[in-house]
Design a protein around this motif. Structure first.
Motif, PDB file in Angstrom:
ATOM      1  N   GLU A   1     -26.295 -67.904 -70.610  1.00 28.20           N
ATOM      2  CA  GLU A   1     -27.024 -68.759 -69.662  1.00 28.20           C
ATOM      3  C   GLU A   1     -26.195 -70.005 -69.353  1.00 28.20           C
ATOM      4  N   HIS A   2     -26.007 -70.271 -68.076  1.00 26.17           N
ATOM      5  CA  HIS A   2     -25.198 -71.425 -67.660  1.00 26.17           C
ATOM      6  C   HIS A   2     -25.592 -71.868 -66.264  1.00 26.17           C
ATOM      7  N   TRP A   3     -24.986 -72.950 -65.804  1.00 22.28           N
ATOM      8  CA  TRP A   3     -25.166 -73.400 -64.423  1.00 22.28           C
ATOM      9  C   TRP A   3     -23.909 -74.107 -63.972  1.00 22.28           C
TER      10      TRP A   3
ATOM     11  N   ARG B   1     -27.502 -71.967 -55.209  1.00 26.81           N
ATOM     12  CA  ARG B   1     -27.461 -70.659 -55.881  1.00 26.81           C
ATOM     13  C   ARG B   1     -27.013 -70.784 -57.329  1.00 26.81           C
ATOM     14  N   PHE B   2     -26.137 -71.767 -57.582  1.00 23.99           N
ATOM     15  CA  PHE B   2     -25.511 -71.837 -58.907  1.00 23.99           C
ATOM     16  C   PHE B   2     -26.046 -72.963 -59.791  1.00 23.99           C
ATOM     17  N   ARG B   3     -26.932 -73.790 -59.218  1.00 22.40           N
ATOM     18  CA  ARG B   3     -27.478 -74.907 -59.998  1.00 22.40           C
ATOM     19  C   ARG B   3     -28.537 -74.441 -61.013  1.00 22.40           C
TER      20      ARG B   3
ATOM     21  N   ASP C   1     -17.953 -61.602 -66.899  1.00 23.11           N
ATOM     22  CA  ASP C   1     -17.471 -62.944 -67.233  1.00 23.11           C
ATOM     23  C   ASP C   1     -17.266 -63.773 -65.962  1.00 23.11           C
ATOM     24  N   GLU C   2     -17.473 -65.075 -66.071  1.00 23.87           N
ATOM     25  CA  GLU C   2     -17.162 -65.989 -64.968  1.00 23.87           C
ATOM     26  C   GLU C   2     -15.890 -66.722 -65.380  1.00 23.87           C
ATOM     27  N   VAL C   3     -14.799 -66.429 -64.687  1.00 23.27           N
ATOM     28  CA  VAL C   3     -13.491 -66.940 -65.100  1.00 23.27           C
ATOM     29  C   VAL C   3     -12.927 -67.811 -63.983  1.00 23.27           C
TER      30      VAL C   3
ATOM     31  N   ILE D   1     -30.380 -72.341 -63.933  1.00 21.68           N
ATOM     32  CA  ILE D   1     -29.786 -71.628 -65.065  1.00 21.68           C
ATOM     33  C   ILE D   1     -29.810 -70.117 -64.799  1.00 21.68           C
ATOM     34  N   HIS D   2     -28.652 -69.512 -65.009  1.00 22.94           N
ATOM     35  CA  HIS D   2     -28.497 -68.087 -64.705  1.00 22.94           C
ATOM     36  C   HIS D   2     -27.433 -67.476 -65.612  1.00 22.94           C
ATOM     37  N   TYR D   3     -27.301 -66.161 -65.512  1.00 27.10           N
ATOM     38  CA  TYR D   3     -26.174 -65.492 -66.163  1.00 27.10           C
ATOM     39  C   TYR D   3     -25.624 -64.440 -65.211  1.00 27.10           C
ATOM     40  N   HIS D   4     -24.493 -63.854 -65.588  1.00 25.00           N
ATOM     41  CA  HIS D   4     -23.913 -62.762 -64.804  1.00 25.00           C
ATOM     42  C   HIS D   4     -23.671 -61.572 -65.719  1.00 25.00           C
ATOM     43  N   GLU D   5     -23.541 -60.423 -65.105  1.00 21.98           N
ATOM     44  CA  GLU D   5     -23.255 -59.198 -65.871  1.00 21.98           C
ATOM     45  C   GLU D   5     -21.774 -59.120 -66.232  1.00 21.98           C
TER      46      GLU D   5
HETATM   47 FE   FE2 Z   1     -22.431 -68.571 -62.779  1.00 23.89          FE
END
Ligand code: FE2
Length: 186
Positions: free
Chosen positions: A144-146, A95-97, A105-107, A99-103
């Motif tokens: 965009e991150h993974w 699911r996280f590999r 912050d990912e902390v 490239i994606h983004y979120h609405e």
């Molecule tokens: Fe993420």
């Protein structure tokens, strides 16, 4: 210590340079010593601590949560525990590999083990960042991150949330410039 790998294969270990590169895409990386007593250190080394033990681990780090709550309004925290035999691990990693983004912050605050975050920089280049125990990272919303594990397939990280809505991966289809496990071997 965290280190960063450029898509060219160049490795950056100097913290200041890393923070500068990450700053171009709004990612913050800080080093926060993990608080632990002998007991919580022992709990942290377990593959799968129980609910009460997880709460002990979380409580031990709550001075940081308090700081985040006051500065940025984070409301909740939990502990992600990943180990090689975790049921459903492959599906979770899949699911996280990409490239994606979120609405939102990912902390993450890594309290045990290690993992690799990848980021798409504003100029289109990409970097991978290995994070390990003591690394606190904030990936801004919409970046965009993974994420992937290293060969140890083991990490414990505290997640901090302002809310639970919107924290799902939105896949962008951007191809990765990293073919293999570059950061692991750097
Ligand atoms: Fe993420």
């Amino acid at each position: 210590m965290a280190f960063l790998v450029r898509s060219s294969g160049a490795v950056v270990k100097d913290r200041e340079t890393m923070e500068e590169i990450l700053g171009t895409c709004g990612v913050s990386l800080e080093l926060w010593p993990v608080q632990s007593t002998d007991r919580t250190a022992a709990l942290l080394s377990r593959d799968s601590p129980g609910t009460e033990e997880v709460e002990e681990i979380l409580s031990e780090q709550d001075r940081y949560f308090q700081k985040l709550r006051e500065a940025h309004g984070y409301q909740t925290r939990d502990l992600v525990v990943v180990y090689p035999e975790l049921p459903g691990l492959s599906a979770m990693l899949d699911r996280f590999r990409p490239i994606h983004y979120h609405e939102d912050d990912e902390v993450r605050y890594v309290v045990d083990g290690e993992g690799v975050f990848g980021f798409v920089l504003p100029d289109g280049d990409q970097v991978e960042l290995l994070v390990e125990k003591g690394d606190f990272i904030r990936v801004p919303r919409l970046l965009e991150h993974w994420f992937r594990l290293t060969e140890t397939r083991r990490i414990k990280a505290i997640r901090y949330f302002t809310g639970t809505a919107g924290w799902v991966p939105v896949y962008t289809g951007t191809p990765s410039l990293f073919s293999g496990e570059t950061a692991r071997t750097a």
